[in-house]
Write an enzyme that holds these catalytic residues in place. Structure first.
Site, short mmCIF file in Angstrom:
data_model
loop_
_atom_site.label_atom_id
_atom_site.label_comp_id
_atom_site.label_asym_id
_atom_site.label_seq_id
_atom_site.Cartn_x
_atom_site.Cartn_y
_atom_site.Cartn_z
N LYS A 85 0.80 -1.22 0.00
CA LYS A 85 0.00 0.00 0.00
C LYS A 85 0.84 1.28 0.00
CE LYS A 85 -3.97 0.46 0.39
NZ LYS A 85 -4.92 0.25 1.49
N GLU A 95 -6.51 12.81 1.29
CA GLU A 95 -7.71 12.48 2.05
C GLU A 95 -7.96 13.51 3.16
OE1 GLU A 95 -8.05 7.94 2.72
OE2 GLU A 95 -5.96 8.32 2.25
#
Ligand code: ARG
Length: 463
Positions: A288, A295
């Site tokens: 990841k 965000e």
């Protein structure tokens, strides 16, 4: 003599000091100490004016002004002991000044009230933030211009409803945000020009009988003029609400772009690669790379717009002039300002560092029948078909391609002619995404040449 347990600022009237809960709900020093520099600048300007108008002596003013600099250096050096019993920054500073210079300190508050004092300090603080926002927006716009210039002719899918619509250029997409942040910039400048008036000298609410010179203090503090109505001067907070409104709109723009970066950086899109400097990893999934900065920027609108709503609610229904409700203005604005500046800086960093994946963008642009409109336009232009009919013919060709599992340029001339006999080989010229974007030469259109013009225009505007 006043009771030592009563408030040292107004002990004359009070026999007892406040309850601990009263002190807790009343005090703002926990946060308004952030306005120390503004408070001291305001007081220094006021003291100089009091001397110039002969209201206090030159020597007292000199002692006050010097003493205030000492207080400022103590605060900046972290050596100042803030006291909750002294409520707020204004009284903390004045009390310390008295300890340092003695009796002349008591003359500083002549012809002034905490009401015009806090209004002045807060305006100065918000003005500084508008200046910081201007700097942040300019830096972000600059980063976007660099991206637009580098990828003026990179083709990518343009979306409506997040469905492939027509091919656009990377530069065009970046320049759309330049326009948005450019309007934010102009809102910042408008707000600053409107709010730059001095409340100082409005005193508690009615003005003062002392022969003060409000022009002088206004000028010393960089205000354009004194506010014209003393009641308004101490009770207006629309400048702070306007700041929050401008911040909210800008945060909304930041949030939209952040959302695109979240989508674009996903494995499914791969339109951009965000730099390691603006990404995080996962503690469990080794593969990841998360767009956390994007965000968080996307989320910042929540607290910023929340602050805007909160201050509107605080101010609604307040009678003139000052009410203590208004002390609730600062934390909202401080928090919104901190987060707006942080979001601007994080977005600028992300944009500077990110890499547009040109090949992937182009491949995505070519899928989804993105040149269907070009096909319909060609039919109108070359065969004289009305646009509605051309739309219908194109729709049938899209359906055919979909059935065959190919793209529009992969259909044969015969297959096309079966739908409309007037179609010729020339149609294939408009079906590639490069041709499509190059043809969009209308003013404001996506053609690389148009994008480059806009980049040049913005560079000139910004100097
Ligand atoms: N700490 C107060 C505020 O932030 C200062 C003004 C107090 N004025 C008053 N009349 N009690 O609003």
């Amino acid at each position: 003599m006043s009771d030592t347990s009563s408030n040292q600022m107004w002990g004359g009237r009070f026999a007892a000091g406040p309850d601990a809960i009263m002190e807790a709900i009343n005090a703002s020093i926990g946060y308004d100490q952030r306005m120390a520099a503004q408070d001291i600048a305001g007081s220094r300007a006021h003291a100089a004016m009091l001397a110039a108008t002969g209201i206090i002596s030159d020597s007292d003013a000199e002692a006050i002004r010097e003493g205030l600099l000492t207080v400022l250096s103590e605060i900046e050096g972290g050596k100042f002991e803030f006291s909750t019993a002294l409520e707020d920054i204004h009284m903390n500073v004045e009390a310390r000044l008295k300890e340092i210079i003695g009796e002349p300190a008591g003359r500083l508050h002549t012809g002034r009230s905490r009401n015009d004092q806090v209004a002045t300090d807060f305006r100065l603080w918000v003005r500084d933030q508008l200046d910081a926002a201007e700097t942040g927006l300019l830096a972000l716009i600059d980063a976007l211009l660099s991206q637009a210039e580098a990828g003026a002719d990179w083709v990518m899918p343009g979306f409506t409803h997040l469905q492939t619509a027509q091919p656009v250029t990377w530069g065009h997409h970046m320049m759309a945000y330049v326009e948005m942040f450019g309007r934010d910039l102009s809102r910042v400048r408008d707000a600053r020009a409107r709010m730059n008036e001095s409340p100082l000298g409005a005193a508690a609410l009615a003005g003062t009988g002392f022969p003060i010179d409000r022009e002088m203090t206004a000028e010393a503090l960089g205000f354009d003029r004194p506010m014209a109505n003393s009641l308004d001067a101490v009770s207006a907070r629309d400048f702070a609400i306007e700041f929050l409104s401008v911040a909210s709109i800008s945060a909304m723009h930041l949030s939209r772009f952040a959302e695109e970066l979240v989508i674009w950086s996903s494995a499914q899109f791969r339109f951009v690669t965000l730099s390691d400097r603006f990404s995080t990893g996962s503690s469990i999934m080794p593969q990841k790379k998360n767009p956390d900065a994007a965000e968080l920027i996307r989320a910042k609108i929540g607290r910023i717009f929340g602050a805007n709503v909160a201050l509107m609610m605080v101010m609604k229904g307040l009678p003139l002039a000052y009410s203590k409700d208004m002390q609730e203005d600062k934390e909202q604005v401080f928090d919104a300002a901190d987060n707006w500046m942080l979001a601007l800086a994080a977005m600028e960093g992300m944009v500077r560092d990110m890499t547009g994946n040109r090949d992937q963008l182009e491949a995505a642009a070519s899928s989804g029948f993105s040149t269907a409109t070009d096909l319909a336009d060609w039919l109108v232009r070359e065969t004289g078909l009305p646009f509605r009919d051309a739309h219908h013919v194109t729709g049938a060709l899209v359906a055919l391609a979909e059935k065959k599992g190919c793209d529009l340029p992969d259909l044969s001339l015969e297959e096309m002619q079966a739908e409309n006999a007037a179609i010729t080989e020339g149609i294939f010229d408009v079906l590639t995404v490069q041709k499509s974007v190059a043809s969009r030469m209308s003013y404001g259109g996506t053609a690389p040449a148009r994008v480059r013009e806009q980049v040049a225009r913005w560079k000139e505007v910004l100097g």
